[in-house]
Design an enzyme around this catalytic site. Structure first.
Site, PDB file in Angstrom:
ATOM      1  N   TRP A   1      31.050  57.254  51.118  1.00 34.00           N
ATOM      2  CA  TRP A   1      31.163  58.423  50.423  1.00 34.00           C
ATOM      3  C   TRP A   1      32.022  58.627  49.485  1.00 34.00           C
ATOM      4  O   TRP A   1      31.917  59.093  48.329  1.00 34.00           O
ATOM      5  CB  TRP A   1      31.643  59.712  51.396  1.00 34.00           C
ATOM      6  CG  TRP A   1      30.149  59.896  52.305  1.00 34.00           C
ATOM      7  CD1 TRP A   1      30.180  59.503  53.715  1.00 34.00           C
ATOM      8  CD2 TRP A   1      28.814  60.240  51.786  1.00 34.00           C
ATOM      9  NE1 TRP A   1      28.787  59.808  54.005  1.00 34.00           N
ATOM     10  CE2 TRP A   1      28.038  60.165  53.033  1.00 34.00           C
ATOM     11  CE3 TRP A   1      28.318  60.817  50.638  1.00 34.00           C
ATOM     12  CZ2 TRP A   1      26.766  60.786  52.807  1.00 34.00           C
ATOM     13  CZ3 TRP A   1      27.165  61.020  50.785  1.00 34.00           C
ATOM     14  CH2 TRP A   1      26.309  61.284  51.589  1.00 34.00           C
TER      15      TRP A   1
ATOM     16  N   ASP B   1      37.539  65.523  49.714  1.00 34.96           N
ATOM     17  CA  ASP B   1      36.214  65.889  50.419  1.00 34.96           C
ATOM     18  C   ASP B   1      36.336  65.981  51.814  1.00 34.96           C
ATOM     19  O   ASP B   1      36.287  65.122  52.354  1.00 34.96           O
ATOM     20  CB  ASP B   1      35.326  64.679  49.996  1.00 34.96           C
ATOM     21  CG  ASP B   1      34.053  64.942  50.553  1.00 34.96           C
ATOM     22  OD1 ASP B   1      33.628  65.919  51.390  1.00 34.96           O
ATOM     23  OD2 ASP B   1      33.166  64.104  50.374  1.00 34.96           O
TER      24      ASP B   1
ATOM     25  N   LYS C   1      28.412  70.224  58.956  1.00 33.87           N
ATOM     26  CA  LYS C   1      28.910  69.399  59.811  1.00 33.87           C
ATOM     27  C   LYS C   1      29.885  70.482  60.691  1.00 33.87           C
ATOM     28  O   LYS C   1      29.417  70.660  62.059  1.00 33.87           O
ATOM     29  CB  LYS C   1      29.655  68.275  59.252  1.00 33.87           C
ATOM     30  CG  LYS C   1      28.967  67.290  58.697  1.00 33.87           C
ATOM     31  CD  LYS C   1      29.776  66.296  57.693  1.00 33.87           C
ATOM     32  CE  LYS C   1      28.801  65.517  56.904  1.00 33.87           C
ATOM     33  NZ  LYS C   1      27.845  65.119  57.276  1.00 33.87           N
TER      34      LYS C   1
END
Length: 360
Positions: free
Chosen positions: A103, A172, A196
């Site tokens: 990511w 993030d 999430k």
């Protein structure tokens, strides 16, 4: 009556059952108003009250300082990979990025389209099994910001510490936000895809310090300008209203659980049980440096990968869903976000012991 199974999906992830029940009860008629939240005008007093309460509850949970704006946006965390440099990286400027996995690599690749990206540190030298200590970082003196990914959901690599940098720190937090307390004042900007620990997919939350607003490039699209979003209370256009509403219900649920200190205790216990089972066995393994292990996403491998399919089949028969590892790394992965109860981890650990006894 339908049966709820244990869902270990990395995202879209499990949602609290109590929240789903409340949403079902309110689906056709929200609080006696005769319509669903999905049918409300986002300009109505009713929805504005939903939005304002969601923001306040999130502020309370994270103890967000007054000089930060909270934005409820579309496009997911991946859109932020471009939106951040468009807002914070001047033409010809430089930004520092820390590479710890898939990511963060995606964020680096996208930001490179908009300016000079300097990879100040990388976990590549550790095969992405450990995080380089900050003493080994090579930060730029003129960086507009420093970006990192506190938790890599695919590799299961997580920072147990917050970097100390002079430039605004950008994080993030898609997979760690709300799992335990965090000092927002240490960051210039935090962003998190909702699917999430916040709510359903379709929403991204951005928490940005006010002094970082108003820096967008002239070429930045209006819809991607943080200042425009802030000036319009995240309603410059029609926002993802139902995802916003459901996220608000989850914030209320988290408060009812005792807030983030309580979630920290629960999440710590869950990850300790699962890692303990892995480490006590020669049949299962996790390659991550113990100090850098993720609390939320726990990858593990079986000693013989030919047993992967039987393991997954047996897990599904027992109501343990979505344990297959990401296609890029294989093996297994258990994502144990806030809405995954400790009973789910207990059931998984019991199954792992049973499977090892049969096949070990």
């Amino acid at each position: 009556m339908s049966k709820r199974l244990f869902n270990f999906c990395a995202g879209p992830a499990a949602l609290p059952e109590a929240v789903l029940q409340q949403a079902r009860e309110e689906l056709l008629d929200w609080q006696g108003k005769g319509l669903s939240v999905m049918e409300m005008s986002h300009r109505s007093d009713e929805f504005v009250s939903i939005a304002e309460r969601a923001e306040q509850d999130l502020r309370d949970l994270l103890n967000i300082p007054d000089n930060y704006r909270v934005l409820f946006l579309q496009g997911g965390a991946s859109q932020q990979f471009a939106q951040i440099p468009l807002n914070l990286l001047p033409e010809g400027g430089r930004a520092d990025y820390i590479d710890t996995g898939i990511w963060s690599a995606k964020a680096i690749e996208e930001a490179s389209r908009f300016g000079n990206v300097h990879v100040a540190a990388s976990a590549k030298g550790y095969d992405y099994f450990a995080i380089p200590g900050q003493n080994d970082w090579r930060l730029s003196a003129d960086a507009a910001y420093v970006h990192y990914t506190p938790n890599e959901t695919i590799g299961g690599l997580e920072f147990g510490w917050v970097p100390e940098v002079s430039a605004p720190l950008v994080a993030d937090m898609s997979s760690t936000i709300l799992s335990r307390p965090v000092d927002i004042s240490k960051f210039g900007l935090v962003y998190a895809g909702a699917q999430k620990n916040i709510g359903p997919s379709g929403l991204v939350v951005v928490i940005v310090r006010e002094d970082l607003l108003g820096r967008a490039r002239a070429s930045c699209p209006t819809m991607l300008d943080y200042s425009v979003a802030a000036q319009n209370a995240s309603m410059y256009n029609t926002p993802p209203t139902f995802a916003w509403y459901l996220s608000g219900l989850i914030f209320q649920w988290l408060k009812g659980q005792g807030g983030l200190e309580a979630m920290k205790r629960i999440n710590e216990a869950k990850q300790r049980k699962l890692y303990g089972t892995i480490d006590a066995s020669d049949f299962y393994s996790n390659p991550i440096n113990p100090a850098d292990r993720s609390w939320m996403n726990i990858p593990f491998r079986l000693a013989d990968e030919r047993l992967d399919k039987p393991f997954l089949a047996g897990a599904e028969q027992r109501g343990l869903l979505n344990l297959k590892g990401h296609r890029s790394v294989g093996g297994m992965r258990a994502s144990i976000y806030n809405a995954v109860p400790e009973a789910a981890v207990d059931a998984l650990v019991a199954y792992m012991a049973e499977f090892e006894k049969q096949h070990g």
